[in-house]
Design an enzyme around this catalytic site. Structure first.
Site, PDB file in Angstrom:
ATOM      1  N   TYR A 298       0.924  -1.201   0.294  1.00 35.10           N
ATOM      2  CA  TYR A 298       0.030  -0.036  -0.294  1.00 35.10           C
ATOM      3  C   TYR A 298       0.943   1.047  -0.258  1.00 35.10           C
ATOM      4  O   TYR A 298       1.221   1.364   0.899  1.00 35.10           O
ATOM      5  CB  TYR A 298      -0.862  -0.042   1.038  1.00 35.10           C
ATOM      6  CG  TYR A 298      -1.836   0.764   1.425  1.00 35.10           C
ATOM      7  CD1 TYR A 298      -3.159   0.485   0.614  1.00 35.10           C
ATOM      8  CD2 TYR A 298      -2.374   2.436   1.407  1.00 35.10           C
ATOM      9  CE1 TYR A 298      -4.113   1.714  -0.466  1.00 35.10           C
ATOM     10  CE2 TYR A 298      -2.950   2.844   1.450  1.00 35.10           C
ATOM     11  CZ  TYR A 298      -4.245   2.607   1.013  1.00 35.10           C
ATOM     12  OH  TYR A 298      -5.212   3.740   0.678  1.00 35.10           O
TER      13      TYR A 298
ATOM     14  N   THR B 246     -13.166   6.432   4.390  1.00 35.85           N
ATOM     15  CA  THR B 246     -14.162   5.935   3.138  1.00 35.85           C
ATOM     16  C   THR B 246     -14.357   4.318   3.416  1.00 35.85           C
ATOM     17  O   THR B 246     -14.603   4.437   4.648  1.00 35.85           O
ATOM     18  CB  THR B 246     -13.268   6.076   1.837  1.00 35.85           C
ATOM     19  OG1 THR B 246     -11.812   4.844   2.239  1.00 35.85           O
ATOM     20  CG2 THR B 246     -12.434   7.310   1.705  1.00 35.85           C
TER      21      THR B 246
END
Length: 241
Positions: free
Chosen positions: A114, A146
């Site tokens: 990531y 999110t």
């Protein structure tokens, strides 16, 4: 029928290398391309495999933006002074520091790919394109609330085994860092893609405060760049085999 200047939505499953290749072909056929912002991201609490037999976090977070960018380079460069923006992440601090294999040591966890591989690739591509007039930037959005963060920050398997005993503390830290709105997190990417003051510049990491930030030293390590490129080319060839 869409007219010039109207937005056009093109759907693709970026966990599939074939669909990523098809998307690149559609974009190249659609006309001039001045800006490419790779903002795809996914984080899976448990190990998951794509249709290509590749670990899904690696495939979605790194391979699809790498492959899409490489396939569109000629299209972007024909327009002159194009911009490529790869979204990275402050999560690189929790990612692994070597990339000689897809799977992280000690078993699966969600953070290894990531951000850091994308940052290493971005800096490499900026150097590779050199003084062509095309710019390559990385953008760190900071944290944002999110569906991805809300859905994955609840389980300790997103972090390395060594951090799991401290999961309650780590989780609180993540909760604080991912509490902001997505609209704020989009600002570094927007600035990297459009800011006139960045004309003629390349190889910068735009931080959440909208200012150039210093990349982690691991992202500029020649060994890391070599390993990232080797794995990228191995698992995402430009043409389907």
């Amino acid at each position: 029928m869409a007219t010039a200047g109207d937005p056009v939505f093109m759907r693709a499953d970026l966990a599939s290398l074939d669909e990523t290749r098809a998307l690149a072909a559609r974009l190249a056929a659609a006309g001039p391309l001045h800006v490419l912002v790779n903002n795809v991201g996914a984080m899976y609490p448990q190990w998951r495999q794509t249709v290509d037999g590749i670990e899904a976090t690696f495939a979605v977070n790194h391979l699809s933006p790498y492959l899409l960018t490489e396939l569109l380079l000629d299209t972007l460069r024909t327009t002159g002074e194009s911009r490529i923006v790869n979204v990275s992440s402050g999560a690189v601090r929790a990612a692994k520091r070597t990339f000689d294999a897809v799977e992280p040591p000690g078993g699966y966890y969600a953070f290894p790919w990531y951000g850091r591989a994308n940052l290493a690739y971005t800096l490499h591509l900026a150097e590779r394109l050199g003084s062509t007039g095309d710019s390559v930037f990385a953008a760190d959005p900071g944290g944002a609330a999110t569906a991805m963060t809300d859905g994955t920050m609840r389980v300790s398997t997103i972090v390395s085994p060594g951090l799991r005993p401290a999961w309650p503390l780590v989780r609180r830290m993540f909760a604080r860092s991912t509490s902001g709105p997505a609209s704020t997190a989009a600002r570094p990417s927007d600035l990297a893609a459009t800011e006139a003051a960045l004309d003629g510049k390349t190889g910068l990491l735009i931080g959440p405060d909208l200012r150039p930030a210093t990349p982690s030293r691991w992202s500029t390590d020649p060994r890391m760049v070599r390993d990232v490129l080797a794995l990228s080319r191995q698992w995402a060839p430009l043409t389907a085999e």
